[in-house]
Design an enzyme around this catalytic site. Structure first.
Site, PDB file in Angstrom:
ATOM      1  N   ALA A  18     -20.157   1.481   3.241  1.00  0.00           N
ATOM      2  CA  ALA A  18     -19.388   1.015   2.074  1.00  0.00           C
ATOM      3  C   ALA A  18     -20.194   0.089   1.167  1.00  0.00           C
ATOM      4  CB  ALA A  18     -18.109   0.321   2.551  1.00  0.00           C
TER       5      ALA A  18
ATOM      6  N   ASP B  85     -13.911   8.048   6.698  1.00  0.00           N
ATOM      7  CA  ASP B  85     -14.289   8.520   8.035  1.00  0.00           C
ATOM      8  C   ASP B  85     -15.030   9.837   7.924  1.00  0.00           C
ATOM      9  OD1 ASP B  85     -13.276   6.389   9.611  1.00  0.00           O
ATOM     10  OD2 ASP B  85     -11.258   7.057   9.079  1.00  0.00           O
TER      11      ASP B  85
ATOM     12  N   THR C  63      -3.969   4.726  -1.470  1.00  0.00           N
ATOM     13  CA  THR C  63      -5.048   5.207  -0.602  1.00  0.00           C
ATOM     14  C   THR C  63      -5.723   6.430  -1.222  1.00  0.00           C
ATOM     15  OG1 THR C  63      -3.641   6.644   0.716  1.00  0.00           O
ATOM     16  CG2 THR C  63      -3.875   4.368   1.472  1.00  0.00           C
TER      17      THR C  63
ATOM     18  N   GLU D 252       0.857  -1.199   0.000  1.00  0.00           N
ATOM     19  CA  GLU D 252       0.000   0.000   0.000  1.00  0.00           C
ATOM     20  C   GLU D 252       0.886   1.239   0.000  1.00  0.00           C
ATOM     21  OE1 GLU D 252      -3.603   0.824   2.727  1.00  0.00           O
ATOM     22  OE2 GLU D 252      -2.071   2.238   3.434  1.00  0.00           O
TER      23      GLU D 252
END
Ligand SMILES: Cc1cc2nc3c(=O)[nH]c(=O)nc-3n(C[C@H](O)[C@H](O)[C@H](O)COP(=O)(O)OP(=O)(O)OC[C@H]3O[C@@H](n4cnc5c(N)ncnc54)[C@H](O)[C@@H]3O)c2cc1C
Length: 289
Positions: free
Chosen positions: A126, A109, A48, A17
């Site tokens: 989600a 968030d 991300t 990642e």
């Protein structure tokens, strides 16, 4: 290439990642880290989205570099809480147009109430994003899972029900939040499998290299710190070089245990540090052959 096909084609996969730059002037340094990471020949790399202030534009740009410059499969993260349906369709179009076939569908968030950021109400969870990505077209779709529970703390049974909601909408694979206690992960998998969810699970592994960044990540993720990790932090927390070495060894041992127990999808949260990812790869490289 679709990640589900990569996972199905080999017993052990190693992926990384990375996070995109927050501002354009930092693009080159992130691009260099991504390039160095791609030399380690990961099976794929994820980027991300929005986390820590990164922009959606740079997520698409870095993911495109991964595919086109480094000839490595990219997994673009995408969050929905702060987006409208239209925003999501626009970004999915950009990803598709840039040859990106894999999306990790996340809620994201809540923006801080004082941030002044607008909060549209098109998405709450989600699973709604998974549904819309599926409706949009031919993406391979991943989703998050939280072996120690999500910080919203809905309870372990309800957590499984909500993972099922995502799977029912068409999730191809799950990626875990990081954890330090493998046994907690194994117990979580037993609950998932007991509920009839047999979706492939990619395990997120975090090498600890800094007390400060660990504290920040723990506050967001709810991951618990094992007594062993506490000892490492108290013994070497003030000595970054030794803590990095300890973090590399801890992550490598964790991976050996995971692979020995049949969990071959290993995803390293690299924090854009090729030297750390490279050291772990050296330790566990033999597991990949
Ligand atoms: C692998 C991984 C990658 C990540 N990458 C990013 C990133 O790139 N950018 C970023 O901003 N954040 C990222 N995050 C953080 C993530 O956005 C947060 O953890 C977020 O709070 C939850 O996301 P989710 O997709 O798990 O949400 P959801 O699956 O929607 O779940 C969130 C919580 O809501 C509950 N819930 C779900 N559905 C319902 C329902 N119908 N009714 C009531 N409760 C429900 C769930 O049980 C859970 O407790 C990542 C997390 C992980 C594990």
């Amino acid at each position: 290439m679709k990640i589900i096909d990569i996972i199905r084609s080999k017993p052990v996969t190693l992926s990384f990642e990375v996070f995109p730059p927050r501002t354009d002037d930092r693009y080159d340094s992130v691009a260099q880290a991504v390039s160095a990471l791609s030399f380690l020949a990961p099976d794929y790399m994820s980027v991300t989205y929005g986390a820590g202030g990164g922009t959606s534009k740079n997520t698409v740009r870095i993911a495109t570099d991964i595919e086109k410059l480094h000839h490595t499969t990219a997994l673009a993260h995408l969050t929905c809480l702060s987006s409208t349906n239209k925003d999501i369709r626009t970004i999915l179009g950009e990803l598709r147009d840039n040859g990106i076939h894999n999306v990790l569908a996340l809620r994201g968030d809540q923006p801080h109430p004082d941030s002044g950021a607008p909060v549209p109400h098109d998405y709450r969870y989600a699973f709604e994003l998974v549904r819309d990505i599926r409706a949009f077209g031919d993406f391979c779709v991943g989703a998050a899972c939280h072996p120690e529970g999500h910080p919203d703390r809905v309870g372990p049974e309800e957590e499984i029900i909500h993972i099922r909601d995502k799977v029912d909408q068409g999730v191809d694979f799950l990626v875990t939040q990081f954890f330090f206690d493998n046994q907690k992960f194994y117990n979580f998998v037993d609950r998932l499998r007991g509920a009839g969810i047999d979706t492939p699970i990619i395990v997120g592994v975090m090498p600890v290299t800094s007390v400060k960044s660990l504290e920040r990540m723990i506050a967001i993720s709810g991951t618990s710190v094992t007594p062993r990790m506490k000892t490492l932090l108290s013994r070497w927390g003030d000595d970054p070089e030794s803590l990095s070495q300890a973090g590399i060894l801890h992550a490598s041992e964790q991976i050996l245990d995971l692979v020995s127990n049949g969990f071959g999808g290993i995803h390293i949260y690299t924090m854009n540090k090729p030297a750390i990812a490279g050291a772990i790869r050296n330790n566990i490289g033999f597991l990949l052959s």
